[in-house]
Design an enzyme around this catalytic site. Structure first.
Site, PDB file in Angstrom:
ATOM      1  N   SER A 135      33.066  36.486  49.718  1.00  0.00           N
ATOM      2  CA  SER A 135      34.209  36.938  50.502  1.00  0.00           C
ATOM      3  C   SER A 135      34.133  36.293  51.883  1.00  0.00           C
ATOM      4  O   SER A 135      33.115  36.399  52.570  1.00  0.00           O
ATOM      5  CB  SER A 135      34.147  38.467  50.615  1.00  0.00           C
ATOM      6  OG  SER A 135      35.161  38.946  51.461  1.00  0.00           O
ATOM      7  N   LYS A 161      36.912  34.201  47.913  1.00  0.00           N
ATOM      8  CA  LYS A 161      37.941  35.186  48.288  1.00  0.00           C
ATOM      9  C   LYS A 161      38.187  35.057  49.778  1.00  0.00           C
ATOM     10  O   LYS A 161      37.243  35.111  50.576  1.00  0.00           O
ATOM     11  CB  LYS A 161      37.446  36.585  47.912  1.00  0.00           C
ATOM     12  CG  LYS A 161      38.047  37.744  48.691  1.00  0.00           C
ATOM     13  CD  LYS A 161      37.703  39.068  48.011  1.00  0.00           C
ATOM     14  CE  LYS A 161      37.446  40.166  49.015  1.00  0.00           C
ATOM     15  NZ  LYS A 161      37.094  41.450  48.362  1.00  0.00           N
ATOM     16  N   LEU A 162      39.438  34.874  50.139  1.00  0.00           N
ATOM     17  CA  LEU A 162      39.805  34.761  51.549  1.00  0.00           C
ATOM     18  C   LEU A 162      40.393  36.074  52.013  1.00  0.00           C
ATOM     19  O   LEU A 162      41.298  36.627  51.367  1.00  0.00           O
ATOM     20  CB  LEU A 162      40.853  33.664  51.755  1.00  0.00           C
ATOM     21  CG  LEU A 162      40.494  32.242  51.303  1.00  0.00           C
ATOM     22  CD1 LEU A 162      41.662  31.301  51.623  1.00  0.00           C
ATOM     23  CD2 LEU A 162      39.210  31.763  51.986  1.00  0.00           C
ATOM     24  N   LYS A 163      39.931  36.548  53.137  1.00  0.00           N
ATOM     25  CA  LYS A 163      40.557  37.712  53.748  1.00  0.00           C
ATOM     26  C   LYS A 163      41.854  37.249  54.400  1.00  0.00           C
ATOM     27  O   LYS A 163      41.882  36.200  55.063  1.00  0.00           O
ATOM     28  CB  LYS A 163      39.623  38.301  54.812  1.00  0.00           C
ATOM     29  CG  LYS A 163      38.392  38.962  54.220  1.00  0.00           C
ATOM     30  CD  LYS A 163      38.771  40.251  53.499  1.00  0.00           C
ATOM     31  CE  LYS A 163      37.540  41.032  53.078  1.00  0.00           C
ATOM     32  NZ  LYS A 163      37.912  42.304  52.406  1.00  0.00           N
ATOM     33  N   ASP A 188      42.375  38.885  49.828  1.00  0.00           N
ATOM     34  CA  ASP A 188      42.243  40.335  50.027  1.00  0.00           C
ATOM     35  C   ASP A 188      42.862  40.710  51.368  1.00  0.00           C
ATOM     36  O   ASP A 188      42.441  40.219  52.420  1.00  0.00           O
ATOM     37  CB  ASP A 188      40.757  40.719  50.012  1.00  0.00           C
ATOM     38  CG  ASP A 188      40.540  42.232  50.100  1.00  0.00           C
ATOM     39  OD1 ASP A 188      41.529  42.989  50.136  1.00  0.00           O
ATOM     40  OD2 ASP A 188      39.359  42.653  50.131  1.00  0.00           O
ATOM     41  N   GLU A 213      44.436  41.097  46.415  1.00  0.00           N
ATOM     42  CA  GLU A 213      43.753  42.397  46.431  1.00  0.00           C
ATOM     43  C   GLU A 213      44.338  43.295  47.509  1.00  0.00           C
ATOM     44  O   GLU A 213      44.475  42.879  48.663  1.00  0.00           O
ATOM     45  CB  GLU A 213      42.260  42.133  46.689  1.00  0.00           C
ATOM     46  CG  GLU A 213      41.376  43.360  46.695  1.00  0.00           C
ATOM     47  CD  GLU A 213      39.896  42.970  46.914  1.00  0.00           C
ATOM     48  OE1 GLU A 213      39.545  41.781  46.763  1.00  0.00           O
ATOM     49  OE2 GLU A 213      39.108  43.867  47.245  1.00  0.00           O
ATOM     50  N   ASP A 238      41.916  47.901  45.245  1.00  0.00           N
ATOM     51  CA  ASP A 238      40.579  48.227  45.743  1.00  0.00           C
ATOM     52  C   ASP A 238      40.663  49.627  46.361  1.00  0.00           C
ATOM     53  O   ASP A 238      40.417  50.638  45.688  1.00  0.00           O
ATOM     54  CB  ASP A 238      40.147  47.137  46.751  1.00  0.00           C
ATOM     55  CG  ASP A 238      38.860  47.437  47.500  1.00  0.00           C
ATOM     56  OD1 ASP A 238      38.300  48.530  47.334  1.00  0.00           O
ATOM     57  OD2 ASP A 238      38.395  46.580  48.282  1.00  0.00           O
ATOM     58  N   LYS A 262      34.184  49.550  43.043  1.00  0.00           N
ATOM     59  CA  LYS A 262      33.073  49.754  43.977  1.00  0.00           C
ATOM     60  C   LYS A 262      32.565  51.161  43.711  1.00  0.00           C
ATOM     61  O   LYS A 262      33.301  52.134  43.903  1.00  0.00           O
ATOM     62  CB  LYS A 262      33.563  49.669  45.424  1.00  0.00           C
ATOM     63  CG  LYS A 262      33.962  48.275  45.883  1.00  0.00           C
ATOM     64  CD  LYS A 262      34.502  48.310  47.304  1.00  0.00           C
ATOM     65  CE  LYS A 262      34.945  46.927  47.753  1.00  0.00           C
ATOM     66  NZ  LYS A 262      35.818  46.982  48.962  1.00  0.00           N
ATOM     67  N   GLY A 290      32.153  44.482  46.797  1.00  0.00           N
ATOM     68  CA  GLY A 290      30.972  44.617  47.646  1.00  0.00           C
ATOM     69  C   GLY A 290      31.351  45.279  48.954  1.00  0.00           C
ATOM     70  O   GLY A 290      32.521  45.247  49.357  1.00  0.00           O
TER      71      GLY A 290
END
Ligand code: SMG
Ligand code: MG
Length: 368
Positions: A135, A161-163, A188, A213, A238, A262, A290
């Site tokens: 991430s 995964k890019l925020k 995300d 996400e 999520d 999670k 995570g």
């Protein structure tokens, strides 16, 4: 087991680089760890609540307070406690799933050590290694983002995964696609968008992302269902999935095609496996999320990620993604995978000296 002692320990570990999401920025990982002792056994659990109530309403000091005042007395007063009883015992305490999950994990770790069984085997793992995704936080500029992503791609991570957040979405995704080609890529938003942003989110459809996400608010199941009808990119939830019941609702509403599981967010590893089973029965893919865990929670996540329904790479990176030094032996990513721990319980334990150095607060509660 008959629990004699409950230890609450707060640790603070510096991150190798600040981690910025749409929720804010963090330079350190602060975590509440729990240790239970009884019948000559010891077990550890890690609570995924953050230092501030940003990702969820829970936070480290609040979780410690719930354990101290409402959970530990029950554990220390019971004749016998089984990990499978923990959720039912503390159901009258509303919410506080992250705190309860940590308690359940500590009891489970002790029990499994007592019978020399690994958490992965107990949960029903079918793989001995799992693919590792990473991430990537929001960067100050596109060149800095590309440098960071290049480091992870070179290291072997097999999914990025890019925020994202409004103002940091299409351009970073475009830049990463242009530079790295068709690597498995997802984004995300941590709830940063509204349904009225659907046209902007729709621009991401051009980049063949694995998923987007949690674009909308954690309580916006119906709005996610509406957004899912507009976007081509699959929606993954999520924050919205807090229990097997909310997972069932999300699936029934067609609010998501994928679920990020999670264990901490849903009240424990046992509830997490129930969500895994439900999703699998309904053709919904899941992957393991995570929460920037230390080696303790990271080891447990890897065990969970080895279950058969975890068909997408999880946010299960090596310890060195976040920490120069972990409190356990480091989790190591090799060839894009992390090995599923196979020792008893979590398969890892804190190193006493590292634990001591990173501890900011300890409290011991004993049987009266
Ligand atoms: O542990 O690799 C990790 C972090 C993965 O991005 C990650 N977690 O929403 O999925 C998420 C975030 C939550 C933590 S940042 C508040
Ligand atoms: Mg997320």
């Amino acid at each position: 087991m008959r629990i004699e002692l409950v230890e609450l320990r707060t640790v603070q570990l510096p991150l190798v680089r600040p981690f910025r999401t749409s929720l804010g920025i963090e330079a350190d990982k602060v975590a509440l760890l729990l240790r239970v002792v009884g019948d000559g056994l010891e077990g550890w659990g890690e609570c995924v609540a953050g230092a501030v109530p940003g990702y969820s309403s829970e936070y480290v000091v609040g979780a410690a307070d719930v354990v101290r005042r409402f959970i530990a007395p029950g554990l220390l007063g019971a004749v016998d406690v089984c990990a499978t009883d923990v959720a039912r015992m503390f159901a009258p305490i509303r919410g506080h799933r992250m705190a309860k999950a940590a308690v359940e994990l500590a009891v489970l770790d002790a029990e499994l050590r007592g019978r020399d069984e690994s958490l992965s085997r107990y949960l029903g793992a079918v793989n001995d290694k799992v693919p590792s995704g990473v991430s990537v936080g929001i960067a100050d500029s596109i060149p800095e983002l590309l440098d960071e992503v290049a480091g992870y791609v070179d290291a072997g991570y097999i999914r990025i995964k890019l925020k994202i957040e409004p103002g940091w979405d299409v351009e970073p995704v475009r830049a990463v696609r242009e530079r790295f080609g068709d690597i498995p890529l997802q984004v995300d938003a941590n709830t940063a968008y509204r349904l009225s942003d659907a046209p902007q989110l729709g621009r991401l459809d051009a980049f063949d992302l694995l998923l987007v996400e949690q674009p909308l608010g954690d309580e916006d199941l119906r709005q996610h269902a509406e957004l899912a009808r507009i976007l081509r990119t699959p929606i993954c939830l999520d924050e919205s999935i807090t229990s097997v019941e909310t997972a069932a609702d999300a699936i029934a509403l067609e609010a998501c095609r994928i679920i990020n599981i999670k264990a901490g967010r849903v009240g424990g590893y046992l509830e997490a496996t129930r969500i895994h089973d439900l999703a699998r029965a309904n053709g919904i893919a899941v992957w393991c999320g995570g929460m920037v865990e230390t080696g303790l929670g990271r080891a447990a996540n890897i065990a969970l990620a080895a279950l058969p329904g975890f068909t997408l790479p999880g946010d299960v990176s090596g310890s060195d993604r976040f920490f120069d030094e972990d409190i356990t032996e480091p989790i190591v990513m090799t060839d894009g995978h992390v090995a599923v721990p196979n020792g008893p319980g979590l398969g890892v334990a804190p190193d006493p000296s590292a634990l001591q150095r990173f501890t900011t607060h300890t409290e011991i509660l004993r049987r009266p």
